[in-house]
Write a protein that holds these residues in place. Sequence first.
Motif, PDB file in Angstrom:
ATOM      1  N   GLU A  61      15.748 -12.225  -6.628  1.00 14.12           N
ATOM      2  CA  GLU A  61      16.391 -13.145  -7.106  1.00 14.12           C
ATOM      3  C   GLU A  61      15.341 -14.213  -7.254  1.00 14.12           C
ATOM      4  O   GLU A  61      14.518 -14.444  -6.434  1.00 14.12           O
ATOM      5  N   PRO A  62      15.870 -15.127  -8.236  1.00 15.09           N
ATOM      6  CA  PRO A  62      14.592 -16.480  -8.386  1.00 15.09           C
ATOM      7  C   PRO A  62      14.286 -17.012  -7.316  1.00 15.09           C
ATOM      8  O   PRO A  62      13.134 -17.596  -7.589  1.00 15.09           O
ATOM      9  N   ASP A  63      15.170 -17.333  -6.241  1.00 14.18           N
ATOM     10  CA  ASP A  63      14.654 -18.063  -5.153  1.00 14.18           C
ATOM     11  C   ASP A  63      13.946 -17.441  -4.026  1.00 14.18           C
ATOM     12  O   ASP A  63      13.640 -17.948  -2.892  1.00 14.18           O
ATOM     13  N   GLU A  64      13.591 -15.956  -4.346  1.00 11.65           N
ATOM     14  CA  GLU A  64      12.894 -15.268  -3.399  1.00 11.65           C
ATOM     15  C   GLU A  64      11.668 -14.622  -3.599  1.00 11.65           C
ATOM     16  O   GLU A  64      11.086 -14.876  -4.662  1.00 11.65           O
ATOM     17  N   VAL A  65      10.848 -14.173  -2.486  1.00 10.47           N
ATOM     18  CA  VAL A  65       9.674 -13.836  -2.711  1.00 10.47           C
ATOM     19  C   VAL A  65       9.464 -12.405  -1.819  1.00 10.47           C
ATOM     20  O   VAL A  65      10.364 -12.085  -0.983  1.00 10.47           O
ATOM     21  N   VAL A  66       8.766 -11.505  -2.536  1.00 13.92           N
ATOM     22  CA  VAL A  66       8.574  -9.986  -1.986  1.00 13.92           C
ATOM     23  C   VAL A  66       7.718 -10.072  -0.824  1.00 13.92           C
ATOM     24  O   VAL A  66       6.473 -10.848  -0.952  1.00 13.92           O
ATOM     25  N   VAL A  67       8.180  -9.580   0.020  1.00 11.60           N
ATOM     26  CA  VAL A  67       7.432  -9.408   1.425  1.00 11.60           C
ATOM     27  C   VAL A  67       7.048  -7.876   1.639  1.00 11.60           C
ATOM     28  O   VAL A  67       8.041  -7.003   1.414  1.00 11.60           O
ATOM     29  N   PHE A  68       5.649  -7.518   1.833  1.00 16.94           N
ATOM     30  CA  PHE A  68       5.439  -6.077   2.288  1.00 16.94           C
ATOM     31  C   PHE A  68       4.752  -6.359   3.436  1.00 16.94           C
ATOM     32  O   PHE A  68       3.978  -6.870   3.734  1.00 16.94           O
ATOM     33  N   SER A  69       5.210  -5.275   4.252  1.00 22.49           N
ATOM     34  CA  SER A  69       4.570  -5.247   5.647  1.00 22.49           C
ATOM     35  C   SER A  69       4.562  -3.790   6.460  1.00 22.49           C
ATOM     36  O   SER A  69       5.204  -2.949   5.725  1.00 22.49           O
ATOM     37  N   TRP A  70       3.869  -3.716   7.326  1.00 21.73           N
ATOM     38  CA  TRP A  70       3.674  -2.401   7.832  1.00 21.73           C
ATOM     39  C   TRP A  70       3.361  -2.504   9.292  1.00 21.73           C
ATOM     40  O   TRP A  70       2.980  -3.559  10.059  1.00 21.73           O
ATOM     41  N   LEU A  71       3.748  -1.411   9.980  1.00 26.99           N
ATOM     42  CA  LEU A  71       3.401  -1.321  11.500  1.00 26.99           C
ATOM     43  C   LEU A  71       2.625  -0.100  11.589  1.00 26.99           C
ATOM     44  O   LEU A  71       2.935   1.072  10.977  1.00 26.99           O
ATOM     45  N   ARG A  72       1.559  -0.152  12.219  1.00 23.86           N
ATOM     46  CA  ARG A  72       0.586   1.079  12.406  1.00 23.86           C
ATOM     47  C   ARG A  72       0.908   1.413  14.070  1.00 23.86           C
ATOM     48  O   ARG A  72       1.001   0.926  14.974  1.00 23.86           O
ATOM     49  N   TRP A  73       1.148   2.953  13.822  1.00 21.40           N
ATOM     50  CA  TRP A  73       1.389   3.786  15.347  1.00 21.40           C
ATOM     51  C   TRP A  73       0.271   4.343  15.677  1.00 21.40           C
ATOM     52  O   TRP A  73      -0.316   4.894  14.676  1.00 21.40           O
ATOM     53  N   PRO A  74       0.256   4.945  16.889  1.00 17.96           N
ATOM     54  CA  PRO A  74      -0.685   6.011  17.275  1.00 17.96           C
ATOM     55  C   PRO A  74      -0.301   7.263  16.381  1.00 17.96           C
ATOM     56  O   PRO A  74      -1.193   8.241  16.323  1.00 17.96           O
ATOM     57  N   ASP A  75       0.973   7.582  16.453  1.00 18.47           N
ATOM     58  CA  ASP A  75       1.470   9.010  15.798  1.00 18.47           C
ATOM     59  C   ASP A  75       2.890   8.757  15.524  1.00 18.47           C
ATOM     60  O   ASP A  75       3.489   7.632  15.708  1.00 18.47           O
ATOM     61  N   ARG A  76       3.462   9.495  14.804  1.00 17.50           N
ATOM     62  CA  ARG A  76       4.837   9.543  14.270  1.00 17.50           C
ATOM     63  C   ARG A  76       5.891   9.578  15.473  1.00 17.50           C
ATOM     64  O   ARG A  76       6.664   9.059  15.576  1.00 17.50           O
ATOM     65  N   ALA A  77       5.389  10.328  16.571  1.00 12.01           N
ATOM     66  CA  ALA A  77       6.485  10.511  17.762  1.00 12.01           C
ATOM     67  C   ALA A  77       6.979   9.075  18.176  1.00 12.01           C
ATOM     68  O   ALA A  77       7.855   8.810  18.852  1.00 12.01           O
ATOM     69  N   THR A  78       5.627   8.297  18.542  1.00  7.99           N
ATOM     70  CA  THR A  78       5.703   7.175  19.042  1.00  7.99           C
ATOM     71  C   THR A  78       6.527   6.067  18.188  1.00  7.99           C
ATOM     72  O   THR A  78       7.460   5.620  18.546  1.00  7.99           O
ATOM     73  N   ALA A  79       6.388   6.107  16.642  1.00  6.85           N
ATOM     74  CA  ALA A  79       7.253   5.418  15.774  1.00  6.85           C
ATOM     75  C   ALA A  79       8.790   5.745  15.876  1.00  6.85           C
ATOM     76  O   ALA A  79       9.721   5.125  15.864  1.00  6.85           O
ATOM     77  N   ASP A  80       9.044   7.239  15.958  1.00  6.35           N
ATOM     78  CA  ASP A  80      10.313   7.712  16.050  1.00  6.35           C
ATOM     79  C   ASP A  80      11.019   7.420  17.193  1.00  6.35           C
ATOM     80  O   ASP A  80      12.181   7.075  17.330  1.00  6.35           O
ATOM     81  N   LYS A  81      10.206   7.471  18.280  1.00 10.29           N
ATOM     82  CA  LYS A  81      11.048   7.063  19.651  1.00 10.29           C
ATOM     83  C   LYS A  81      11.320   5.481  19.461  1.00 10.29           C
ATOM     84  O   LYS A  81      12.399   5.084  19.956  1.00 10.29           O
TER      85      LYS A  81
END
Length: 116
Positions: A61-81
Amino acid sequence: MSYITGFLLPVPAAKKEAYIASARKSWPLFQKYGALEQVETWGEDIPPGKVTGFDLAVKLEPDEVVVFSWLRWPDRATADKCFAEMMNDPDFDGMDMPFDGKRMMWGGFAPVFEGR
């Protein structure tokens, strides 16, 4: 290689400081679950899309800004947990989300190349 959880979301420009405060508050919680890195980026050069684009993806929307972010994990199992347990973790209660979560998207990614 590690595992990445990526996020794309619209944030009202007037809530930039609230968003940064929320990100800072969430970092120790993600660290507790094993996150190695958290990066939050504030859109500065987001060309309007015609067929696809960051703006169209989040219904910017006109008054908004796009934010792009990420989390880095040692592996998928850690993220899933983390994501399986965080909803029941009282430390995550009351986390301020100064954006429309219905227009946020996220996904998990396995790196296939990392240049450093």
